[in-house]
Design a protein around this motif. Structure first.
Motif, PDB file in Angstrom:
ATOM      1  N   VAL A  11      -3.387  13.447   5.584  1.00  0.00           N
ATOM      2  CA  VAL A  11      -3.249  12.315   4.657  1.00  0.00           C
ATOM      3  C   VAL A  11      -3.770  12.733   3.290  1.00  0.00           C
ATOM      4  O   VAL A  11      -4.910  13.183   3.155  1.00  0.00           O
ATOM      5  N   THR A  12      -2.928  12.599   2.263  1.00  0.00           N
ATOM      6  CA  THR A  12      -3.321  12.968   0.900  1.00  0.00           C
ATOM      7  C   THR A  12      -3.607  11.752   0.019  1.00  0.00           C
ATOM      8  O   THR A  12      -4.376  11.844  -0.927  1.00  0.00           O
ATOM      9  N   LYS A  13      -2.972  10.613   0.337  1.00  0.00           N
ATOM     10  CA  LYS A  13      -3.234   9.391  -0.429  1.00  0.00           C
ATOM     11  C   LYS A  13      -3.036   8.189   0.493  1.00  0.00           C
ATOM     12  O   LYS A  13      -2.065   8.139   1.253  1.00  0.00           O
ATOM     13  N   ILE A  14      -3.954   7.240   0.399  1.00  0.00           N
ATOM     14  CA  ILE A  14      -3.760   5.941   1.035  1.00  0.00           C
ATOM     15  C   ILE A  14      -4.498   4.923   0.175  1.00  0.00           C
ATOM     16  O   ILE A  14      -5.716   4.966   0.056  1.00  0.00           O
ATOM     17  N   ARG A  15      -3.736   4.053  -0.482  1.00  0.00           N
ATOM     18  CA  ARG A  15      -4.307   3.147  -1.482  1.00  0.00           C
ATOM     19  C   ARG A  15      -3.313   2.037  -1.771  1.00  0.00           C
ATOM     20  O   ARG A  15      -2.132   2.125  -1.398  1.00  0.00           O
ATOM     21  N   GLU A  16      -3.792   0.976  -2.422  1.00  0.00           N
ATOM     22  CA  GLU A  16      -2.865  -0.034  -2.926  1.00  0.00           C
ATOM     23  C   GLU A  16      -1.918   0.648  -3.915  1.00  0.00           C
ATOM     24  O   GLU A  16      -2.338   1.460  -4.739  1.00  0.00           O
ATOM     25  N   SER A  17      -0.646   0.326  -3.809  1.00  0.00           N
ATOM     26  CA  SER A  17       0.365   1.081  -4.541  1.00  0.00           C
ATOM     27  C   SER A  17       0.228   0.912  -6.051  1.00  0.00           C
ATOM     28  O   SER A  17      -0.153  -0.152  -6.553  1.00  0.00           O
ATOM     29  N   LYS A  18       0.529   1.993  -6.756  1.00  0.00           N
ATOM     30  CA  LYS A  18       0.577   2.004  -8.205  1.00  0.00           C
ATOM     31  C   LYS A  18       2.017   2.276  -8.634  1.00  0.00           C
ATOM     32  O   LYS A  18       2.869   2.649  -7.825  1.00  0.00           O
ATOM     33  N   LEU A  19       2.269   2.131  -9.930  1.00  0.00           N
ATOM     34  CA  LEU A  19       3.610   2.374 -10.441  1.00  0.00           C
ATOM     35  C   LEU A  19       4.059   3.794 -10.126  1.00  0.00           C
ATOM     36  O   LEU A  19       5.192   4.015  -9.690  1.00  0.00           O
ATOM     37  N   ARG A  20       3.183   4.773 -10.304  1.00  0.00           N
ATOM     38  CA  ARG A  20       3.545   6.160 -10.028  1.00  0.00           C
ATOM     39  C   ARG A  20       3.929   6.350  -8.562  1.00  0.00           C
ATOM     40  O   ARG A  20       4.803   7.147  -8.234  1.00  0.00           O
ATOM     41  N   TRP A  56       0.845  -1.191   0.000  1.00  0.00           N
ATOM     42  CA  TRP A  56       0.000   0.000   0.000  1.00  0.00           C
ATOM     43  C   TRP A  56       0.879   1.239   0.000  1.00  0.00           C
ATOM     44  O   TRP A  56       2.048   1.197   0.400  1.00  0.00           O
ATOM     45  N   TYR A  57       0.287   2.337  -0.460  1.00  0.00           N
ATOM     46  CA  TYR A  57       0.991   3.609  -0.497  1.00  0.00           C
ATOM     47  C   TYR A  57       0.308   4.591   0.433  1.00  0.00           C
ATOM     48  O   TYR A  57      -0.898   4.798   0.355  1.00  0.00           O
ATOM     49  N   TYR A  77       6.814  13.261  -7.823  1.00  0.00           N
ATOM     50  CA  TYR A  77       5.727  12.625  -8.553  1.00  0.00           C
ATOM     51  C   TYR A  77       5.817  12.917 -10.039  1.00  0.00           C
ATOM     52  O   TYR A  77       6.187  14.018 -10.444  1.00  0.00           O
ATOM     53  N   ILE A  78       5.468  11.934 -10.852  1.00  0.00           N
ATOM     54  CA  ILE A  78       5.337  12.144 -12.286  1.00  0.00           C
ATOM     55  C   ILE A  78       4.128  13.036 -12.529  1.00  0.00           C
ATOM     56  O   ILE A  78       3.055  12.827 -11.964  1.00  0.00           O
ATOM     57  N   GLN A  79       4.292  14.038 -13.392  1.00  0.00           N
ATOM     58  CA  GLN A  79       3.194  14.943 -13.712  1.00  0.00           C
ATOM     59  C   GLN A  79       2.259  14.300 -14.724  1.00  0.00           C
ATOM     60  O   GLN A  79       2.690  13.817 -15.768  1.00  0.00           O
ATOM     61  N   ARG A  80       0.972  14.329 -14.402  1.00  0.00           N
ATOM     62  CA  ARG A  80      -0.040  13.714 -15.253  1.00  0.00           C
ATOM     63  C   ARG A  80      -1.002  14.783 -15.736  1.00  0.00           C
ATOM     64  O   ARG A  80      -1.391  15.669 -14.972  1.00  0.00           O
ATOM     65  N   ASP A  81      -1.384  14.737 -17.010  1.00  0.00           N
ATOM     66  CA  ASP A  81      -2.314  15.706 -17.563  1.00  0.00           C
ATOM     67  C   ASP A  81      -3.671  15.564 -16.894  1.00  0.00           C
ATOM     68  O   ASP A  81      -4.210  14.463 -16.789  1.00  0.00           O
ATOM     69  N   LEU A  97       5.237   6.711   1.786  1.00  0.00           N
ATOM     70  CA  LEU A  97       5.687   5.446   2.364  1.00  0.00           C
ATOM     71  C   LEU A  97       5.053   4.288   1.610  1.00  0.00           C
ATOM     72  O   LEU A  97       3.847   4.309   1.321  1.00  0.00           O
ATOM     73  N   LEU A  98       5.854   3.282   1.294  1.00  0.00           N
ATOM     74  CA  LEU A  98       5.348   2.018   0.789  1.00  0.00           C
ATOM     75  C   LEU A  98       5.231   1.072   1.978  1.00  0.00           C
ATOM     76  O   LEU A  98       6.203   0.833   2.698  1.00  0.00           O
TER      77      LEU A  98
END
Length: 263
Positions: free
Chosen positions: A73-82, A7-8, A92-96, A48-49
């Motif tokens: 807390v801004t994000k808490i989720r199963e981890s993604k590649l980003r 999780w992230y 962080y990678i910038q996403r459109d 944190l991973l």
């Protein structure tokens, strides 16, 4: 050891006081959540991973963190590649915002860009990736470097990296689905014959990774559309640089072998 999911957790630091990270680490320990990796992410954020046994642990963690006044807390989720790349590189990678499959990089981000592409190159099956950018910004070099990182062989169907390349056929072992197939949309559009396009169609049917430089030009001269692309990468010298083909057309680089530029 029992299976755990990754999780992230990302939080913004509202009050940066000594011992804050230690308090959060202690909380994770009490909840039997392991920290796999940690790093600062962008400005005043930490990522944190985590290795988690079940979602109940995550729910308890989130409830407790909501009561902590020093963080948000801004994000808490199963981890993604980003997420994994953000922790690895500290940004962080910038996403459109409008086109969620478009990712933006600048030349200073080449390390994270190579990592991003390499992770996708390691995946099996069909994947079509487009990369936009002006001359000499590092598009082809990044693709090749990502292929090396992914331990994959790269095959140029069309390119100007060393000299102008336009392939109309491949030898048998080059059709391997583990290869990375690279095309330059401008070269294919302006210099190729029907045999070359037939080869592209064959490669497009393979369950392999294909990367197209200048995808906008590519789709203008083929039966494919931008909807066929899984990801679009934009690479600039800096965030303000405009990616345009007007300069190329006005200087007639299409007709003159692209003026020696490395696209």
């Amino acid at each position: 050891m029992e299976d755990r999911k990754e999780w992230y957790l990302e939080y913004e630091i509202k009050i940066n006081r000594p011992g804050l990270l230690g308090d959060i680490s202690s909380l994770l320990g009490m909840l039997a959540i392991n920290i796999k990796s940690i790093n600062g992410v962008d400005d005043r954020k930490r990522g944190l991973l985590l290795l988690v046994k079940n979602e109940e642990q995550v729910g308890r963690l989130e409830s407790i963190l909501q009561t902590v006044e020093t963080i948000k807390v801004t994000k808490i989720r199963e981890s993604k590649l980003r997420d994994r790349l953000a922790v690895r590189h500290g940004r962080y990678i910038q996403r459109d915002h409008d086109d969620r499959k478009t990712f933006r990089f600048v030349r200073d981000d080449l390390g994270i860009l190579v990592d991003f592409m390499a992770e996708h190159f390691k995946q099996e099956g069909h994947k079509l990736i487009g990369i936009r950018g002006m001359p000499r910004v590092g598009k082809t070099e990044s693709i090749v470097a990502a292929s090396v990182c992914a331990n994959k062989k790269w095959i140029f169907l069309s390119s100007t990296m060393i000299k102008q390349t336009v392939r109309s056929s491949l030898i048998d072992d080059e059709y391997n689905v583990n290869n990375i197939f690279i095309m330059d949309g401008i070269v294919s559009a302006e210099r190729a014959n029907e045999q070359h396009w037939q080869l592209i169609r064959e490669i497009m049917r393979l369950p392999a990774v294909k990367v197209v430089e200048h995808p906008d030009i590519f789709v203008q001269h083929s039966e494919y559309s931008l909807d066929d692309f899984d990801y679009i990468i934009e690479l600039r010298e800096d965030p303000s640089q405009e990616i345009t083909y007007d300069m190329l057309q006005n200087n007639r680089m299409f007709q003159s072998g692209f003026g020696g530029f490395d696209y």
